[in-house]
Design an enzyme around this catalytic site. Sequence first.
Site, PDB file in Angstrom:
ATOM      1  N   GLU A 443     -26.038 -18.638 -17.457  1.00 29.27           N
ATOM      2  CA  GLU A 443     -24.821 -19.404 -17.657  1.00 29.27           C
ATOM      3  C   GLU A 443     -23.614 -18.553 -17.255  1.00 29.27           C
ATOM      4  O   GLU A 443     -23.173 -18.616 -16.139  1.00 29.27           O
ATOM      5  CB  GLU A 443     -24.743 -19.885 -19.108  1.00 29.27           C
ATOM      6  CG  GLU A 443     -23.929 -21.159 -19.222  1.00 29.27           C
ATOM      7  CD  GLU A 443     -24.292 -22.031 -20.411  1.00 29.27           C
ATOM      8  OE1 GLU A 443     -25.366 -21.858 -20.998  1.00 29.27           O
ATOM      9  OE2 GLU A 443     -23.468 -22.903 -20.748  1.00 29.27           O
ATOM     10  N   GLU A 725     -23.483 -17.018 -30.960  1.00 25.03           N
ATOM     11  CA  GLU A 725     -23.064 -18.368 -30.570  1.00 25.03           C
ATOM     12  C   GLU A 725     -23.335 -19.360 -31.697  1.00 25.03           C
ATOM     13  O   GLU A 725     -22.539 -20.245 -31.974  1.00 25.03           O
ATOM     14  CB  GLU A 725     -23.858 -18.800 -29.324  1.00 25.03           C
ATOM     15  CG  GLU A 725     -23.591 -20.222 -28.883  1.00 25.03           C
ATOM     16  CD  GLU A 725     -24.306 -20.561 -27.583  1.00 25.03           C
ATOM     17  OE1 GLU A 725     -25.367 -19.979 -27.330  1.00 25.03           O
ATOM     18  OE2 GLU A 725     -23.784 -21.402 -26.837  1.00 25.03           O
TER      19      GLU A 725
END
Length: 852
Positions: A443, A725
Site C-alpha cells: 500500500e 492501525e
Amino acid sequence: MLKLRRFACEDLETGCVTDEARPRFSFAFESDRQGASLREVVLEVNGWTWRGTDEVAVRYDGAPLSPCTVYQARVCATDDAGESAEGTLEFETGLLGGSWEAEWISDAAYRFDEKGVAPVPMVFKHAFSLGGKVRRARVYATALGIYDISLNGQRVGERYFAPGFTSYGSTLQYQTYDVTKRLGSSNELVVTVAGGWAVGPFSYTRKNRVTADRQALLLEVRVEYADGTTQVLGTGEDWQVTEDGPCRMACFYDGETYDARVSLDNVTWRPAAREALRVSPALVAEDGAPVRAHEVMRPVSCTKVGDELVYDFGQNFAGVVDLVVDGHESQTITVRHAEILKPDGTLNTDFLRTAKATLTYVCREGRQEFSPRLTYMGFRYVAVSGVDEGDIKICAHALYSDLRTTGEFGCSDERLNRLQQNIVWSSKSNLMDIPTDCPQRDERMGWTGDIAVFAPTACYNFDMGRFLRKWLRDLRSEQYRTGGIPVTVPAQGFGFPTTIPPMAVDFWGDACVLVPWALYQAEGDVEVLRENFDTMRRYVDACRFWARFGVGDYCYIWHTPAVLHFGDWVAPDVPKMGQWQARSKWTATASLQHTSALVARIAKILDEKDAAEKYGRLSARVARAYRNVFTDGHGRLKQEFQTAYVLPIQFGMLEGDELRAAVKRLSQLVEQGGYRIGTGFPGTPYILFALADNGEKDTAFQMLECTSCPSWLYEVVHGATTIWERWDGLDENGNCPIGDDGTDIMISYNHYASGAVGDFLYRRVAGLEQLEPGYRRSRVQPLVGGGLCSAHGAVETPYGRLASSWKLDGSSFSLEVEVPLGTTCEVVLPDGSTREVGCGSYAFSCEVEGAR
Ligand code: BGC
C-alpha cells in the site's frame, strides 16, 4: 546577548537549491535578556534590502535571479538595547524553468508487461573527459522511476528514491549535486533507474506503467572552467544502457535482488535511445524533503529458528538492512522482513498481503557489504537464511524524509513517554517523501484521511513546511474538476471512488483544508492559505453538492451511499468495515460543517468577505441540521457512539445546555465503556479535547491512561514500538484477533493516524498552544490531571524555542516557561491566575486544590 538562532532559505539553513522566483527567507534571533524585543531586522539579498521585525517568512522581492547561480543572503538584527547580531547564508538557483540541453533517454528495446511486477532496473553509463581546470560543476538529474547515481565509482548524494514522488503528470522534481571536487580529466557516470512509483508497481492493485512504459533518465552535467568557459554534457544517444546490471529486481513492495558477482565491465551495453514521454510535467528543483538514512538500527537479539537467523531490532521502523558478509561466490543470502513474530518465533508476514518484502543477495568471494538503495521495508524483525551467524554482521538504516525535529514531550508516566516515541516512530516511518498510511504492506499510499487527522501532531514534532507544501501542490493538481479530492495523493493510477463524476469523500478530502490550516498554525505564513484557498472552496462546494439531496434540514445532512465514504474508519466498538462506513451520515455531515466553518475563517483572514459570509452561513445550517436530525434537541444523540458526540462538541455545533448535556453523556458513555476508546479516524484526534475542554478532565485522563483494549496505552503495555492501525491489532497473547472484517486483512502495526493524540499531549498536558499562528502569541496552560506529577514540552517555533516544564509536589505546582524573542505568551496556572510575558525564562508556582 542577541544571537542569530536560525537563518534559512526555503526552510533550509544549508544546501538550498531553488527554482522559486521569490524564495522565502526565515530567521529567528534569541536573547538571554528577559523582555528583550527586536527593533529592526535587515535582510539583504542580491542588492535587495528588506527591513522589518516579523521573522516568519519574507519573500525576496528584488531583481530577477539568474539560473544556476550561488547567492549570499545576509540578515542583521538590532534589539531594544542596541545589541546586534547577524548571519549569512548561501543559496543557489536551479535552472529556473530554463530548457534542458539533455534529452530523455531509455532502452528502446525494453518491454515488460507482466501484471504487478517491477521492471528490471536499467543501468545507464557515459564516459566523458574534461579539458581544463574546473571552477564549478553540477549534476542536474531526474528520472521516471527512481535513480541512484555514481560518478567515478562513488555514489553521488545521499538521497534515496530520487526524484521523489509527485503527481508526475504535472510536476517532476530534479536534484542538483555539487560534483566540483569529484571530476577528473576522464570520468564515468553510472546511473541505475528502477521502477519506483512512476513505472511501478504501485498501490495494492499493483498497477505498473502508470506514468511511463519503462524507466527514463534526464541528466545534465554543467561545468564552469576557471577560464570562464562552460560546457554542458547531457543524456542523449551517446549514452549506453543495459538491464544486465547487478541489481536484478527492485520494487517497493517486493524488495530487492542483487547479484554482487556481476561486474558492469562484463555486461552487454546497447546505445540508449531518445524517449518520448507520455507526460510533460514541469521540472522543478527539489522542493520537498528528500528521503535519507537517519538512525543506524542495531539488533537487540538473534535467535536461530529453523533454518533462519531471526534478528530483532527492538523497534518497528521503515528502512533497509545493511549486511557485512564473509561470503563465497554464488552464496545466496535471503532476508525476509516482518513487523511481528508468530508465537513459534518465526516471522509473521501474513499481513503484508502481496508484498514479498525480501532481499536476495548473491555474494561474490570475500568480505562484502550491501544495503539496498532502491526499495524500503517496514519491519522490526528480519529472518536471514543462507549464511552462518559468524559470517554476517547486520544493522539497518532508518529511512525517512529529511525533517528537522521541532518538538519534544515527556512526563512522569513512562508509558506516555513510550506513546510519544511510538508516535514519532510512526511519523518517521510514514513521512517517506509523501505522507503514507503504512510502510510495510502493498500500500504505502498517500491516503489523504491519515494526514488530515495527523497533521497537527506532525507539525508539533517536525518542521513539516517543505514536505507538506510539496504534497499540497500535488493535491491541488489532482483535484477533480467536480471539486472532490482523490483519496490518495498522488493518486498514481489508484481510482476510488470509481463513480463518475468523482464525488467528494468526507474527512479524506478534508485534507485540502485541514493540512494547510495545521501548517498555517505552526508556521504563521498566510501564503499556504492563499495557495490552497481555491481548492478548499471548490472542495467544500462539492461536499455541499453531495449533501443537498433532501428537504428541510435533510438538505444539509450528507448521506450519499455509505460505501462511498470511510465513515468512522477503524472504530473499535464495531467489528466490521461496513459498520464504520455506515456512520458516514454523521461523520460526513460533521465534516461539511467543520470544513465550511474553517473555510469561512480562512476567507476572513484572506479578506474574502463574500466567501466568509457564504461558508459561515453554510456551516451554521449544517450544524443546525446535525442537531435537529441526529439529536433529541437537548444534546442527546438518537443513535449514540463516541464519534457522533465528539465531532459536534469539538466543532462548536452545540452550545449552552445542549453542549453540557452532550459532554456529560459522552463522558458517561466513556465511563460505561471502561474508559476504552471507541472512535475511528474522525473522532480520535478530538475526543480528549472534547472532554477535557468542557469540564470532563478526569474522564479525559482516565481514557488517556487506560490500558485495557482498545486504548492508546493498551498497545504500549503490550510492547508496541509504533502506533497500530487497529486498536485491537494484537490480543493479550500476541495473536491478531481480527478475522474477516471486510478489509482484506488490513492490519498494520505502523500507522500514524491514531497517534493524532500527540496534539493533546503537547497542547494540553505540556500546555503549549499558539494563540496567533506561528506562535507570535502563545499560551502556556498545562492541564494537570491523571496520575501525572510532571510534564515538559518544547516546540521550535518560527521565532525560537517555546518550552514549558511543570511539577506537582503534593499540592504545590511549579512551572518553568521559556518564551522566544519576538513573541508574547499568556501563562495560565492551574489556580486560574494569568500573566502575560515576553521573551525570556520564567518560573511560576501556585497551590492546586484537590491535588493528590
Ligand atoms: C489505509 C488507511 C486509509 C484507508 C482508507 C487503508 O487501506 O491503510 O490508512 O486511510 O485504507 O480506506
